[in-house]
Write a protein that holds these residues in place. Structure first.
Motif, mmCIF file in Angstrom:
data_model
loop_
_atom_site.group_PDB
_atom_site.id
_atom_site.type_symbol
_atom_site.label_atom_id
_atom_site.label_comp_id
_atom_site.label_asym_id
_atom_site.label_seq_id
_atom_site.Cartn_x
_atom_site.Cartn_y
_atom_site.Cartn_z
ATOM 1 N N GLY A 197 13.698 -4.219 -22.582
ATOM 2 C CA GLY A 197 14.256 -5.515 -22.198
ATOM 3 C C GLY A 197 14.709 -6.377 -23.354
ATOM 4 O O GLY A 197 14.763 -7.603 -23.229
ATOM 5 N N GLY A 198 15.070 -5.751 -24.480
ATOM 6 C CA GLY A 198 15.517 -6.518 -25.637
ATOM 7 C C GLY A 198 14.471 -7.448 -26.194
ATOM 8 O O GLY A 198 14.787 -8.411 -26.898
ATOM 9 N N SER A 199 13.195 -7.160 -25.897
ATOM 10 C CA SER A 199 12.122 -8.087 -26.250
ATOM 11 C C SER A 199 11.916 -8.177 -27.766
ATOM 12 O O SER A 199 12.189 -7.246 -28.516
ATOM 13 N N LEU A 200 11.412 -9.346 -28.166
ATOM 14 C CA LEU A 200 11.225 -9.656 -29.575
ATOM 15 C C LEU A 200 9.811 -9.303 -30.015
ATOM 16 O O LEU A 200 8.841 -9.901 -29.558
ATOM 17 N N SER A 236 17.894 -10.683 -24.115
ATOM 18 C CA SER A 236 16.454 -10.456 -24.204
ATOM 19 C C SER A 236 15.703 -11.183 -23.103
ATOM 20 O O SER A 236 16.106 -12.251 -22.647
ATOM 21 N N GLY A 237 14.565 -10.587 -22.728
ATOM 22 C CA GLY A 237 13.661 -11.232 -21.797
ATOM 23 C C GLY A 237 12.643 -12.115 -22.489
ATOM 24 O O GLY A 237 11.844 -12.774 -21.830
ATOM 25 N N GLY A 238 12.644 -12.137 -23.829
ATOM 26 C CA GLY A 238 11.730 -12.991 -24.575
ATOM 27 C C GLY A 238 10.806 -12.211 -25.491
ATOM 28 O O GLY A 238 11.124 -11.081 -25.905
ATOM 29 N N ALA A 239 9.675 -12.784 -25.803
ATOM 30 C CA ALA A 239 8.701 -12.154 -26.699
ATOM 31 C C ALA A 239 8.088 -10.915 -26.040
ATOM 32 O O ALA A 239 7.946 -10.856 -24.819
ATOM 33 N N ARG A 240 7.720 -9.934 -26.857
ATOM 34 C CA ARG A 240 7.172 -8.672 -26.350
ATOM 35 C C ARG A 240 5.669 -8.815 -26.130
ATOM 36 O O ARG A 240 4.893 -8.914 -27.086
ATOM 37 N N MET A 241 5.250 -8.795 -24.862
ATOM 38 C CA MET A 241 3.853 -9.083 -24.530
ATOM 39 C C MET A 241 2.907 -8.039 -25.111
ATOM 40 O O MET A 241 1.736 -8.338 -25.381
ATOM 41 N N GLN A 242 3.382 -6.811 -25.328
ATOM 42 C CA GLN A 242 2.504 -5.765 -25.849
ATOM 43 C C GLN A 242 2.066 -6.021 -27.293
ATOM 44 O O GLN A 242 1.178 -5.343 -27.802
ATOM 45 N N GLU A 243 2.691 -6.999 -27.956
ATOM 46 C CA GLU A 243 2.317 -7.320 -29.325
ATOM 47 C C GLU A 243 1.675 -8.703 -29.429
ATOM 48 O O GLU A 243 1.411 -9.186 -30.533
ATOM 49 N N GLY A 244 1.432 -9.339 -28.283
ATOM 50 C CA GLY A 244 0.672 -10.573 -28.228
ATOM 51 C C GLY A 244 1.160 -11.650 -29.180
ATOM 52 O O GLY A 244 2.362 -11.915 -29.299
ATOM 53 N N ILE A 245 0.208 -12.268 -29.887
ATOM 54 C CA ILE A 245 0.547 -13.375 -30.778
ATOM 55 C C ILE A 245 1.417 -12.927 -31.944
ATOM 56 O O ILE A 245 2.165 -13.722 -32.535
ATOM 57 N N THR A 286 24.542 -13.673 -24.270
ATOM 58 C CA THR A 286 24.901 -12.654 -23.292
ATOM 59 C C THR A 286 23.813 -12.566 -22.224
ATOM 60 O O THR A 286 22.758 -13.185 -22.337
ATOM 61 N N ASN A 287 24.083 -11.810 -21.201
ATOM 62 C CA ASN A 287 23.175 -11.722 -20.053
ATOM 63 C C ASN A 287 22.105 -10.642 -20.248
ATOM 64 O O ASN A 287 22.440 -9.492 -20.482
ATOM 65 N N PRO A 288 20.809 -10.992 -20.142
ATOM 66 C CA PRO A 288 20.247 -12.342 -20.062
ATOM 67 C C PRO A 288 19.739 -12.789 -21.426
ATOM 68 O O PRO A 288 19.426 -11.967 -22.275
ATOM 69 N N THR A 289 19.627 -14.099 -21.622
ATOM 70 C CA THR A 289 18.978 -14.646 -22.815
ATOM 71 C C THR A 289 17.909 -15.613 -22.328
ATOM 72 O O THR A 289 18.227 -16.707 -21.853
ATOM 73 N N THR A 290 16.657 -15.201 -22.428
ATOM 74 C CA THR A 290 15.575 -15.989 -21.834
ATOM 75 C C THR A 290 14.332 -15.977 -22.727
ATOM 76 O O THR A 290 14.284 -15.288 -23.747
ATOM 77 N N GLY A 291 13.322 -16.743 -22.303
ATOM 78 C CA GLY A 291 12.010 -16.722 -22.940
ATOM 79 C C GLY A 291 12.019 -17.212 -24.366
ATOM 80 O O GLY A 291 12.780 -18.104 -24.753
ATOM 81 N N GLY A 292 11.160 -16.603 -25.188
ATOM 82 C CA GLY A 292 10.973 -17.025 -26.566
ATOM 83 C C GLY A 292 12.212 -16.904 -27.429
ATOM 84 O O GLY A 292 12.357 -17.629 -28.412
ATOM 85 N N VAL A 293 13.107 -15.985 -27.077
ATOM 86 C CA VAL A 293 14.358 -15.855 -27.834
ATOM 87 C C VAL A 293 15.205 -17.112 -27.649
ATOM 88 O O VAL A 293 15.786 -17.636 -28.604
ATOM 89 N N PHE A 307 14.860 -20.610 -20.354
ATOM 90 C CA PHE A 307 13.524 -20.268 -20.860
ATOM 91 C C PHE A 307 12.712 -19.613 -19.749
ATOM 92 O O PHE A 307 12.520 -18.409 -19.734
ATOM 93 N N ALA A 308 12.256 -20.389 -18.790
ATOM 94 C CA ALA A 308 11.547 -19.820 -17.640
ATOM 95 C C ALA A 308 12.563 -19.394 -16.576
ATOM 96 O O ALA A 308 13.685 -19.893 -16.523
#
Length: 301
Positions: free
Chosen positions: A133-136, A164-173, A201-208, A229-230
């Protein structure tokens, strides 16, 4: 049944000369339901010809399309720790990384390149949405920081294409730490006097969205891109109100001052070149004079 499926059927197919038909030869338009042959879609820059709907564009294809003659220097992928939290949900994170690498042929979600657009040198950074998901995460954050450092050392602009969907939850903080790191990198580029343009571009959300995606000198957006964001559903449930039609689309944000221009994908290279020449005080070709006035107005706003 497994024996028949796994052994007998392949043997029969090989004897009869049958070939496996690749999946996704035909792509369905999300707006109209029209079926488009994948070669026609690729030749039209992943834009549905009839409806104009902008599908997600692979990162490698976007870099090749952006730079003159498709020629650019690929910036190296930084080496970082893999799965530092040993994260596991329904699947091990390390397995998700392996699967995404096989699927996209990339080390992580970020691709960056140095080249010329209409003769103007710049660094371009692109998210690959098909990579988790293009996560960061740590690798993406480090690649973005290195790209900004390269643009600063080359004394050239940087153009960002977030998806991107935002920050990558698998890497936490550790993934959230990339937000301030990339923000500092943006500031260092601006302090050096070089422009920073974001093409949403589609989508740009969350922490990004909460960091480098909304820190550009100018924000362009592709038509119909979801930007926020949300998510819309989360906001509606929190406010207990129905949100306006088209909320969080690039057109809605343009009307409300969050985006400077909505640009069709085919026009992005020319528009970027004109904008950057204005921002860097380089001469703009006479053929583009009609568009330069409107762009200069947007750049100075």
């Amino acid at each position: 049944m497994n024996w028949i499926t796994n052994y007998v059927r392949p043997r029969i197919n090989s004897m009869l000369g049958r070939r496996e038909v690749p999946e996704n030869l035909w792509i369905k338009c999300p707006e109209t339901g029209e079926m488009v042959f994948h070669k026609d879609l690729e030749s039209n820059k992943w834009v549905i010809p009839a409806s104009g709907y902008h599908m997600k564009m692979p990162a490698k294809a976007r870099l090749a399309d952006l730079f003159d003659n498709g020629e650019y220097e690929s910036l190296p992928q930084p080496k970082v720790a893999q799965d530092p939290l040993k994260f596991r949900d329904s699947k091990k994170y390390i397995d998700r990384l392996r699967d995404s690498r096989l699927k996209t042929e990339q080390e992580d979600t970020i691709l960056a390149g140095l080249g010329k657009v209409k003769g103007l040198k710049l660094v371009a950074v692109v998210h690959e949405f098909n990579f988790i998901g293009g996560s960061l995460g740590i690798a993406a954050g480090e690649a973005i920081v290195k790209a900004f450092e390269r643009a600063t050392s080359e004394k050239c602009p940087l153009v960002m294409f977030p998806a991107s969907g935002g920050a990558r939850m698998q890497e936490g903080i550790l993934s959230l730490m990339q937000l301030p790191r990339t923000t500092v990198a943006v500031d260092l580029l601006k302090e050096s006097g070089q422009p920073y343009i974001v093409v949403l571009t589609n989508p740009t959300t969350g922490g990004v969205t909460a960091s480098y995606a909304m820190l550009g000198d100018i924000h362009l957006a592709e038509p119909g891109a979801e930007i926020g964001f949300a998510g819309k559903r989360v906001i509606e449930q929190t406010l207990r109100e129905k949100l306006p039609e088209g909320f969080q689309t690039s057109e809605y944000l343009l009307e409300h001052g969050m985006v400077d221009m909505v640009i069709k994908r085919h026009d992005i290279p020319d528009t970027l070149a004109r904008l950057l020449k204005i921002l860097t005080k380089k001469p703009v070709s006479a053929a583009n004079d009609m568009n330069s006035g409107a762009i200069a107005l947007a750049a100075s706003a």
